[in-house]
Design a protein around this motif. Sequence first.
Motif, PDB file in Angstrom:
ATOM      1  N   TRP A   1     -15.651  -3.099   3.574  1.00  0.00           N
ATOM      2  CA  TRP A   1     -14.579  -4.090   2.942  1.00  0.00           C
ATOM      3  C   TRP A   1     -14.333  -3.558   1.520  1.00  0.00           C
TER       4      TRP A   1
ATOM      5  N   ARG B   1     -11.594  -6.687   5.591  1.00  0.00           N
ATOM      6  CA  ARG B   1     -12.503  -6.102   6.563  1.00  0.00           C
ATOM      7  C   ARG B   1     -11.968  -5.347   7.602  1.00  0.00           C
TER       8      ARG B   1
ATOM      9  N   MET C   1     -13.622  -4.345  -2.633  1.00  0.00           N
ATOM     10  CA  MET C   1     -14.352  -5.281  -3.500  1.00  0.00           C
ATOM     11  C   MET C   1     -13.938  -5.085  -4.946  1.00  0.00           C
TER      12      MET C   1
ATOM     13  N   HIS D   1     -14.293  -9.957  -1.667  1.00  0.00           N
ATOM     14  CA  HIS D   1     -14.440  -9.190  -0.512  1.00  0.00           C
ATOM     15  C   HIS D   1     -12.970  -9.254   0.084  1.00  0.00           C
TER      16      HIS D   1
END
Length: 429
Positions: free
Chosen positions: A344, A354, A346, A351
């Motif tokens: 992910w 994915r 960040m 977040h």
Amino acid sequence: MQPLPLHRGRRCFPPSTPLRIVLLSLMSRERCAFLTGEEVAVAWCDLDVFQHGAWSVTKENGLDYEACLVAQCDALVDALTRQKAKLLTKVTKEREHKLKMVWDQINHCTLKLHQSTGLMEYCLEVIKDNDPAGFLQISDALIKRVQVSQEQWVKGALEPKVSAEFDLTLDSEPLLLAIHQLDFIQMKCRGQSPRQRAPNAAGPLQEVYVGRETLCTIDGLHFNSTYNARVKALNGSGVGPYSKTVVLQTSDVAWFTFDPNSGHRDIILSNDNQTATCSSYDDRVVLGTAAFSKGVHYWELHVDRYDNHPDPAFGVARASVAKDMMLGKDDKAWAMYVDNNRSWFMHCNSHTNRTEGGVCKGATVGLLLDLNEHTLTFFINGQQQGPTAFSHVDGVFMPALSLNRNVQVTLHTGLEVPPSLGRPKLPAN
């Protein structure tokens, strides 16, 4: 008449001292026997006048220079006070602008609330009416008005139009450095360290070192940049002219290591600060020794050990990033954290993106920081991991890493961007 006794101690006189005083002081007792008492008395009288005159002149000059120094320092304080007033004025204007924006939004929301309240009261009156035919005639129009009013609130009427944070950063470090280096030029020539911070490559020439050393190390130069340098001589007689300008070219690629001074105390460095692990089960942060503000930079981290599926995070950060939590949880870091199956992106604990594919022992994570295009892209084993992770990145960034005791990585720098990586994939619309 017998000659007066003389002191045996040695004396040193400036060139302006009368010759008879010098002779009197240098002669031995036997030579002084040829002087009459009257001549010796006159010589001592001249010496006494000279000593008192030199003392009073020196004291007067010292007081005058102290007054001059106080005036110069007071002028610096006055200039700083005036600049402080200007900066406070700017902050006040920014605050008033934000308050005006908030007040306008409050008035707008209040107006919308009154309109919605009136619409609700009108709807209640229509519902109370016992004329079904009349209700059917206006029901469609009434429903549309309610939907429009609802959409106006849903579209963010109560979201702040202006940030409550003040995006103003005072760059006081150069001034503090100049204050700490403020000294008499003669003292500078004796005492300064031959290791100095670098000036701006695009700015005017700046003085970076004054001293006796003929070699000087300058920190903080940009990579792949050109600098102009010149020197001049300085001694007790004054300052000489500048030499011809010399053009210096820095390295094309960045060489750096992990910084043992900026990392969390639980970080363990080895291999000349190129290998990092941790003594804690919690995530800890360590930064690189380089800071980037322009150019294209690529570096890799090789995963030497990976136990129990941890989540190491790789990225860039400001120097003030929090060191006691995973990289990317605050607003000072931009990172990718990854386990053995997925990753992910960040930033600010948000977040995103994915992506399938993780790391294991022997994996290589590459980071491409393009400050010409203001993007940050991640690679795992030579393949881009997801889209371009972050765009609009601007400012000064330091390579950063967070890990716990289940991970050990080794840093590889001085790398050019591999041609096999190709052009980074942009995020989908």
